[in-house]
Design a protein around this motif. Structure first.
Motif, mmCIF file in Angstrom:
data_model
loop_
_atom_site.group_PDB
_atom_site.id
_atom_site.type_symbol
_atom_site.label_atom_id
_atom_site.label_comp_id
_atom_site.label_asym_id
_atom_site.label_seq_id
_atom_site.Cartn_x
_atom_site.Cartn_y
_atom_site.Cartn_z
ATOM 1 N N ASN A 272 -50.575 -3.558 45.657
ATOM 2 C CA ASN A 272 -49.447 -4.474 45.725
ATOM 3 C C ASN A 272 -48.927 -4.766 44.321
ATOM 4 O OD1 ASN A 272 -48.472 -7.543 45.686
ATOM 5 N ND2 ASN A 272 -48.028 -6.650 47.706
ATOM 6 N N LEU A 273 -47.601 -4.739 44.152
ATOM 7 C CA LEU A 273 -47.006 -4.894 42.828
ATOM 8 C C LEU A 273 -47.259 -6.292 42.256
ATOM 9 C CD1 LEU A 273 -45.275 -3.851 40.504
ATOM 10 C CD2 LEU A 273 -43.250 -4.571 41.791
ATOM 11 N N LEU A 274 -47.046 -7.331 43.068
ATOM 12 C CA LEU A 274 -47.253 -8.693 42.570
ATOM 13 C C LEU A 274 -48.712 -8.932 42.220
ATOM 14 C CD1 LEU A 274 -44.932 -10.796 44.923
ATOM 15 C CD2 LEU A 274 -44.541 -10.128 42.538
ATOM 16 N N TYR A 275 -49.618 -8.394 43.032
ATOM 17 C CA TYR A 275 -51.044 -8.546 42.737
ATOM 18 C C TYR A 275 -51.404 -7.818 41.434
ATOM 19 C CZ TYR A 275 -56.102 -8.345 43.288
ATOM 20 O OH TYR A 275 -57.455 -8.455 43.094
ATOM 21 N N ILE B 14 -49.382 -7.281 38.874
ATOM 22 C CA ILE B 14 -48.842 -8.068 37.760
ATOM 23 C C ILE B 14 -49.749 -9.267 37.471
ATOM 24 C CG2 ILE B 14 -46.910 -9.509 37.021
ATOM 25 C CD1 ILE B 14 -45.065 -7.667 38.591
ATOM 26 N N GLU B 15 -50.240 -9.915 38.545
ATOM 27 C CA GLU B 15 -51.132 -11.061 38.357
ATOM 28 C C GLU B 15 -52.419 -10.654 37.666
ATOM 29 O OE1 GLU B 15 -54.432 -13.676 39.173
ATOM 30 O OE2 GLU B 15 -54.161 -11.720 40.139
#
Length: 454
Positions: free
Chosen positions: A302-305, A307-308
């Motif tokens: 997952n992209l947001l994960y 980045i986090e």
């Protein structure tokens, strides 16, 4: 007439019991508030009267146009030492709380197996390889001796140096891959081999240039300006040995030397080296390892994960990188220089103030062509990481070469906005906050996938 009399009355000395008789405290130097009184202006009766008058309620306070200290026109003219101290205090408080919270939640996660394991004890071939690496400088010295006595031609000298320098890299690569060494042991050996390679290149290049100068018609002029060159044809084994252990990659026959060794200073630097090395180990074990173990491949999940995870990993990675820089470039090189009485200790410049990526690399690689520095740096970063991990994905190479577009971007922003902070912030953002954590995650998951397949 009334105005004239009022001025004369103000100029006369006050009555003995008048409130104006009290002498106010002398204003601090440079104090231009409440009337602009400065030290030295209250000399004599007139100055004393004016100083007393400036403290009265009727004295004008606002006498000239001034900007607020934090306005855009005055912010860079002020000293921000107090705010810097506040940031340091807040940084210590926040990180201290995070350390306590982490220890209360997970306990002490440091294990000896990361630094010394049973696999590390089986890495004796790497130790033998490291001990035998001085064979290549000895071969380079033999080559130069034969060239000095004209036993071999110049093209053959160049070929022999190329073979020796390439072998100094390929030999450790073969040993690491052949015996499947531990990652930390392999990285240490490759780092040492790259240093030997760089010194051999400098040794061959400098001696070649000295031979060219010895045949030049201007050699007398050169010697008058650079008397330290001595005999341009002379090859010294002692100077080579000193160069191979000295904290420099630039060969020359003589170096500036200090008069003595400060033993107490050396002990103090060694203590700091041990402390900061332990701090790096604590950050790696306590923060970096748990974060990367609980992450996914940044290009597949997952992209947001992703980045986090990158942002969460960026702070401990930045701390480790800064500690590594301080331990090696400052502490270790200065310790080595002190023990060898090596005088020129400008091992680094203030690259942290770089306004552009271009400026950073020029300060980091002084005297080296930028594209050559980028290409060699990219190759050596890839070798240092890929060979010990035994996986060739070229993430480090791509990460270094990706900075070329950033050079163009930071130069454009610097010329457009004429602001020194924009390029510096971009440098820190892409180089430390995003680039290094991303490479760590990529290599970690690729190595884990390789182990699963095996």
């Amino acid at each position: 007439m009334a105005s004239s009399r009022g001025g004369e009355a103000l100029a006369r000395s006050p009555e003995p019991h008048s409130p104006l008789r009290r002498r106010p405290p002398v204003a601090a130097e440079g104090d231009d508030g409440r009337g602009g009184v400065r030290r030295g202006e209250d000399q004599g009766a007139g100055g004393s009267v004016w100083a007393d008058f400036s403290r009265r309620a009727s004295a004008p306070v606002h006498r000239r146009v001034r900007e607020s200290p934090l306005s855009s026109d005055a912010v860079f003219k002020q000293s921000h030492a107090g705010l810097l101290n506040l940031c340091i205090v807040v940084l210590i408080a926040v990180n201290g709380r995070l350390i306590i919270e982490n220890l209360m939640k997970y306990g002490l996660l440091i294990r000896a197996g990361f630094w010394f394991s049973s696999k590390s004890l089986r890495d004796w071939p790497l130790l033998i390889c490291c001990v035998t690496l001085p064979v290549f400088p000895l071969g380079a010295f033999t080559t130069e001796k034969m060239a000095q006595h004209k036993f071999i031609s110049e093209p053959l000298v160049i070929c022999l140096h190329v073979v020796l320098t390439m072998a100094s890299i390929l030999y450790p690569v073969y040993v690491i891959i052949r015996f499947d060494s531990a990652v930390l042991s392999g990285f240490t050996l490759m780092f040492f081999a790259i240093i030997v390679w760089s010194k051999l290149v400098s040794y061959a290049h400098t001696n070649y240039d000295r031979r060219v100068l010895s045949k030049s018609i201007h050699k007398d002029d050169i010697h008058s300006h650079f008397p330290e060159l001595d005999d341009l044809k002379w090859v010294s084994f002692k100077s080579l040995v000193y160069f191979m252990v000295a904290p420099t990659l630039c060969y020359q026959l003589n170096y500036p030397r200090t008069t003595s060794i400060r033993k107490g200073w050396v002990i103090h630097q060694i203590v700091k080296l041990v402390i900061f090395t332990g701090l790096m180990g604590f950050i790696i074990e306590q923060y970096i390892n748990p974060i990367i173990k609980n992450s996914q491949h940044p290009l597949r999940g997952n992209l947001l994960y992703a980045i986090e995870r990158v942002l969460k990993l960026s702070i401990p990675t930045l701390y480790v990188w800064l500690c590594m820089f301080y331990c090696f470039f400052h502490l270790w090189l200065n310790i080595l220089a002190e023990l060898l009485r090596f005088g020129d200790r400008e091992f680094y410049k203030d690259w942290w103030n770089a306004k552009t990526i271009d400026e950073y690399w020029r300060m980091w690689n002084m005297g080296v062509a930028l594209m050559i520095a980028f290409f060699l740096s990219a190759i050596f970063h890839e070798i240092c990481v890929a060979v010990p991990c035994q996986i060739f994905k070229f993430w480090a190479f791509i990460g270094i070469m990706f900075q070329i577009p950033l050079i163009v971007l930071t130069k454009y922003l610097q010329n457009k906005f004429k602001n020194t902070t924009v390029g510096n912030m971009i440098f820190w953002l892409f180089f430390c906050i995003l680039g290094q954590p991303m490479c760590i995650l990529l290599y970690y998951h690729d190595v884990m996938n390789r182990k699963v397949k095996l």
